[in-house]
Design an enzyme around this catalytic site. Sequence first.
Site, PDB file in Angstrom:
ATOM      1  N   ARG A 146       0.899  -1.169   0.023  1.00  0.00           N
ATOM      2  CA  ARG A 146      -0.019  -0.257   0.009  1.00  0.00           C
ATOM      3  C   ARG A 146       0.886   1.293   0.108  1.00  0.00           C
ATOM      4  NH1 ARG A 146      -2.454  -3.347   4.022  1.00  0.00           N
ATOM      5  NH2 ARG A 146      -4.535  -4.223   3.373  1.00  0.00           N
ATOM      6  N   LYS A 170      -2.482  -1.804   7.549  1.00  0.00           N
ATOM      7  CA  LYS A 170      -3.891  -1.632   8.316  1.00  0.00           C
ATOM      8  C   LYS A 170      -4.228  -2.266   9.677  1.00  0.00           C
ATOM      9  CE  LYS A 170      -6.848  -0.221   4.483  1.00  0.00           C
ATOM     10  NZ  LYS A 170      -7.996  -0.371   3.649  1.00  0.00           N
ATOM     11  N   HIS A 235      -2.211   2.454  -5.860  1.00  0.00           N
ATOM     12  CA  HIS A 235      -3.227   1.494  -5.931  1.00  0.00           C
ATOM     13  C   HIS A 235      -3.339   0.596  -6.967  1.00  0.00           C
ATOM     14  CE1 HIS A 235      -5.424  -0.109  -2.370  1.00  0.00           C
ATOM     15  NE2 HIS A 235      -6.587  -0.267  -3.030  1.00  0.00           N
ATOM     16  N   ARG A 238      -0.595  -1.918  -7.122  1.00  0.00           N
ATOM     17  CA  ARG A 238      -0.836  -2.785  -6.142  1.00  0.00           C
ATOM     18  C   ARG A 238      -1.992  -3.889  -6.648  1.00  0.00           C
ATOM     19  NH1 ARG A 238      -1.638  -4.236  -0.470  1.00  0.00           N
ATOM     20  NH2 ARG A 238      -3.697  -4.783   0.249  1.00  0.00           N
ATOM     21  N   HIS A 261      -4.879  -8.616   3.715  1.00  0.00           N
ATOM     22  CA  HIS A 261      -6.383  -8.430   3.734  1.00  0.00           C
ATOM     23  C   HIS A 261      -6.877  -9.087   5.092  1.00  0.00           C
ATOM     24  CE1 HIS A 261      -6.919  -7.628  -0.834  1.00  0.00           C
ATOM     25  NE2 HIS A 261      -6.566  -6.481  -0.083  1.00  0.00           N
ATOM     26  N   TYR A 270     -10.356 -10.258  -7.108  1.00  0.00           N
ATOM     27  CA  TYR A 270      -9.519 -10.498  -7.964  1.00  0.00           C
ATOM     28  C   TYR A 270     -10.019 -11.595  -8.941  1.00  0.00           C
ATOM     29  CZ  TYR A 270      -6.806  -6.928  -5.830  1.00  0.00           C
ATOM     30  OH  TYR A 270      -6.445  -5.761  -5.315  1.00  0.00           O
TER      31      TYR A 270
END
Length: 293
Positions: A146, A170, A235, A238, A261, A270
């Site tokens: 990220r 995150k 992004h 990514r 994630h 995806y």
Amino acid sequence: MADDRALVDRFLDMLSAEAGASRHTIAAYRNDLARAAETLGGLGSVSAGDVSRLGSSWAELAPSTVARRSAALRRFFGFLLDEGLRRDDPSSALPRPRLERPLPRILDEEEVRRMFEAAEDRAASGEANAVRNLALLELLYGSGLRASELVGLPRGAVRPEQPFLMVRGKGDKDRLVPISTRAQAGVGKWMEHVPSAALWLFPSGKSHLSRVRLFQIVRAMAADAGIAPERVSPHVLRHAFATHLLSGGADLRVLQSLLGHADIATTQIYTHVDSARLVELVNARHPLATRGR
């Protein structure tokens, strides 16, 4: 309202202590709850009827914003119920917008190749910013970082003998991310330009490169490669990392871990991007594919 603030503080303390919520998450919850309290005149004792009024007051907001605010209130009311601070949960009256997760914008492998060729040509001059930009591109596309993770890397994050990066993502959660030999080489050349006293791998002024500046750099590299700049961002690179790995046969769970994630449902998007390749994979690899009729 004073009682409301005390309840919100208790709720946020719980999120921080028990759920490990980051400062950004805490601030977002506090803001969403404060806005709802302004509309309803308080939160602690509101009824389901009161809460139902939010639907009309949020009518002009984006569905994603409504969903986020509803989620904050739902969790807050659930906390009050669990703690015995309320006897009922009025969150059933909250609006529930239907969200359609947009497919990520991606670049194809040829476009990524062109970006690398243009960046490598510029870096061949040895000019510091060009060397830095190539290192940034290597880490964005080669490791799927990220933007915030990339610009916040400490100076010693990449080491020649260590094929992994420890990245804080995150929710302040750490994860291991593999780094390719070519990315290590690119970062190694950039390190020759980084002051030994610098705290960050990509220093800028008294801190590190900002996400806004990274965004500008990536768009400039896209323009150098003859790609419309508005199509490209950190992004997007990514997303390209994830989609191209999936095309190459990467397992979805592995991809989830690499991207950081929390929920595999986020990674599963995806599979929609690369659906044609997945159909081909099933037809070629499924045990029934070779079974005669």
